[in-house]
Design a protein around this motif. Sequence first.
Motif, mmCIF file in Angstrom:
data_model
loop_
_atom_site.group_PDB
_atom_site.id
_atom_site.type_symbol
_atom_site.label_atom_id
_atom_site.label_comp_id
_atom_site.label_asym_id
_atom_site.label_seq_id
_atom_site.Cartn_x
_atom_site.Cartn_y
_atom_site.Cartn_z
ATOM 1 N N GLY A 17 0.831 -1.194 0.000
ATOM 2 C CA GLY A 17 0.000 0.000 0.000
ATOM 3 C C GLY A 17 0.866 1.244 0.000
ATOM 4 O O GLY A 17 2.066 1.188 0.286
ATOM 5 N N PRO A 18 0.272 2.387 -0.321
ATOM 6 C CA PRO A 18 1.056 3.618 -0.420
ATOM 7 C C PRO A 18 1.702 4.032 0.896
ATOM 8 O O PRO A 18 2.837 4.526 0.901
ATOM 9 C CB PRO A 18 0.051 4.653 -0.907
ATOM 10 C CG PRO A 18 -1.294 4.055 -0.737
ATOM 11 C CD PRO A 18 -1.121 2.575 -0.667
ATOM 12 N N GLY A 22 5.747 4.605 1.486
ATOM 13 C CA GLY A 22 6.242 5.957 1.725
ATOM 14 C C GLY A 22 5.615 7.000 0.834
ATOM 15 O O GLY A 22 6.203 8.057 0.610
ATOM 16 N N LEU A 23 4.415 6.723 0.349
ATOM 17 C CA LEU A 23 3.722 7.672 -0.524
ATOM 18 C C LEU A 23 2.433 8.155 0.113
ATOM 19 O O LEU A 23 1.720 7.393 0.748
ATOM 20 C CB LEU A 23 3.341 6.999 -1.846
ATOM 21 C CG LEU A 23 4.455 6.482 -2.727
ATOM 22 C CD1 LEU A 23 3.868 5.734 -3.906
ATOM 23 C CD2 LEU A 23 5.319 7.625 -3.204
ATOM 24 N N THR A 24 2.166 9.410 -0.094
ATOM 25 C CA THR A 24 0.831 9.943 0.173
ATOM 26 C C THR A 24 0.281 10.287 -1.196
ATOM 27 O O THR A 24 0.925 11.010 -1.969
ATOM 28 C CB THR A 24 0.891 11.212 1.045
ATOM 29 O OG1 THR A 24 1.560 10.890 2.268
ATOM 30 C CG2 THR A 24 -0.491 11.735 1.346
ATOM 31 N N ILE A 25 -0.879 9.716 -1.521
ATOM 32 C CA ILE A 25 -1.455 9.995 -2.830
ATOM 33 C C ILE A 25 -2.717 10.826 -2.664
ATOM 34 O O ILE A 25 -3.359 10.813 -1.615
ATOM 35 C CB ILE A 25 -1.745 8.702 -3.633
ATOM 36 C CG1 ILE A 25 -2.700 7.779 -2.888
ATOM 37 C CG2 ILE A 25 -0.454 7.982 -3.953
ATOM 38 C CD1 ILE A 25 -3.093 6.548 -3.686
ATOM 39 N N GLY A 30 -10.151 14.016 -11.001
ATOM 40 C CA GLY A 30 -10.243 12.745 -11.698
ATOM 41 C C GLY A 30 -8.903 12.085 -11.966
ATOM 42 O O GLY A 30 -8.827 11.092 -12.689
ATOM 43 N N GLU A 31 -7.831 12.626 -11.432
ATOM 44 C CA GLU A 31 -6.502 12.051 -11.619
ATOM 45 C C GLU A 31 -5.866 11.806 -10.256
ATOM 46 O O GLU A 31 -6.267 12.409 -9.257
ATOM 47 C CB GLU A 31 -5.636 12.989 -12.460
ATOM 48 C CG GLU A 31 -6.211 13.195 -13.854
ATOM 49 C CD GLU A 31 -5.479 14.232 -14.674
ATOM 50 O OE1 GLU A 31 -5.574 14.144 -15.896
ATOM 51 O OE2 GLU A 31 -4.823 15.116 -14.094
ATOM 52 N N ILE A 32 -4.867 10.926 -10.211
ATOM 53 C CA ILE A 32 -4.203 10.586 -8.957
ATOM 54 C C ILE A 32 -2.758 11.073 -9.023
ATOM 55 O O ILE A 32 -2.060 10.839 -10.011
ATOM 56 C CB ILE A 32 -4.234 9.067 -8.707
ATOM 57 C CG1 ILE A 32 -5.683 8.576 -8.649
ATOM 58 C CG2 ILE A 32 -3.508 8.711 -7.417
ATOM 59 C CD1 ILE A 32 -5.804 7.073 -8.602
ATOM 60 N N TYR A 33 -2.341 11.743 -7.966
ATOM 61 C CA TYR A 33 -0.999 12.326 -7.901
ATOM 62 C C TYR A 33 -0.277 11.867 -6.647
ATOM 63 O O TYR A 33 -0.905 11.526 -5.639
ATOM 64 C CB TYR A 33 -1.077 13.858 -7.878
ATOM 65 C CG TYR A 33 -1.543 14.445 -9.173
ATOM 66 C CD1 TYR A 33 -0.635 14.746 -10.177
ATOM 67 C CD2 TYR A 33 -2.889 14.690 -9.395
ATOM 68 C CE1 TYR A 33 -1.057 15.288 -11.382
ATOM 69 C CE2 TYR A 33 -3.322 15.231 -10.601
ATOM 70 C CZ TYR A 33 -2.400 15.527 -11.587
ATOM 71 O OH TYR A 33 -2.816 16.048 -12.783
ATOM 72 N N GLU A 40 13.492 8.388 3.492
ATOM 73 C CA GLU A 40 14.002 7.065 3.857
ATOM 74 C C GLU A 40 12.986 5.948 3.636
ATOM 75 O O GLU A 40 13.100 4.876 4.219
ATOM 76 C CB GLU A 40 14.493 7.050 5.316
ATOM 77 C CG GLU A 40 15.621 8.022 5.583
ATOM 78 C CD GLU A 40 16.800 7.853 4.622
ATOM 79 O OE1 GLU A 40 17.245 6.724 4.380
ATOM 80 O OE2 GLU A 40 17.264 8.887 4.106
ATOM 81 N N SER A 41 11.985 6.185 2.822
ATOM 82 C CA SER A 41 11.001 5.149 2.489
ATOM 83 C C SER A 41 11.452 4.428 1.223
ATOM 84 O O SER A 41 12.344 4.896 0.510
ATOM 85 C CB SER A 41 9.638 5.806 2.254
ATOM 86 O OG SER A 41 9.689 6.605 1.075
ATOM 87 N N PRO A 42 10.839 3.280 0.917
ATOM 88 C CA PRO A 42 11.169 2.606 -0.342
ATOM 89 C C PRO A 42 10.975 3.510 -1.564
ATOM 90 O O PRO A 42 11.783 3.481 -2.493
ATOM 91 C CB PRO A 42 10.210 1.420 -0.375
ATOM 92 C CG PRO A 42 9.916 1.127 1.068
ATOM 93 C CD PRO A 42 9.906 2.474 1.729
ATOM 94 N N ALA A 43 9.946 4.334 -1.544
ATOM 95 C CA ALA A 43 9.708 5.248 -2.669
ATOM 96 C C ALA A 43 10.830 6.273 -2.794
ATOM 97 O O ALA A 43 11.324 6.548 -3.885
ATOM 98 C CB ALA A 43 8.362 5.951 -2.507
ATOM 99 N N ALA A 44 11.267 6.828 -1.664
ATOM 100 C CA ALA A 44 12.348 7.818 -1.682
ATOM 101 C C ALA A 44 13.665 7.172 -2.106
ATOM 102 O O ALA A 44 14.420 7.745 -2.894
ATOM 103 C CB ALA A 44 12.488 8.468 -0.309
#
Length: 123
Positions: A17-18, A22-25, A30-33, A40-44
Amino acid sequence: MAEEEDTREVLFPDWEGPDKTGLTIEQTGGEIYVKEVKGESPAARSGKVYEGDQIVGATIYFDNMSSEETAELLKTLNRHKVGLKLQNKGDKSPCYSPKCWLRIFLRTRQDFSDRYGCQHHRF
């Protein structure tokens, strides 16, 4: 001429999950950002995910999913563009060459036989 958009794919092998990635979505218009990439998260650590990126697609691998989870996920997808990764688990055909696999894409049966001369799939 308009600039080509920067589209990239980032693989997260342990997606949970986000939040855990390490993401905040955020959904806007109508679009996702990607609203935030937590340090220090996997995303970073990937170095490929940036705040403000639009999420335009996702590839989901079924490696660690049960067949029930996979079937349920596929059933929830309705009129969407979907690309499936497929494997043939035991084709009984005597012809395994790429030329034989092309037969389903050709317009006529005769065209296939004439072009590729596959002895196992004469029409």
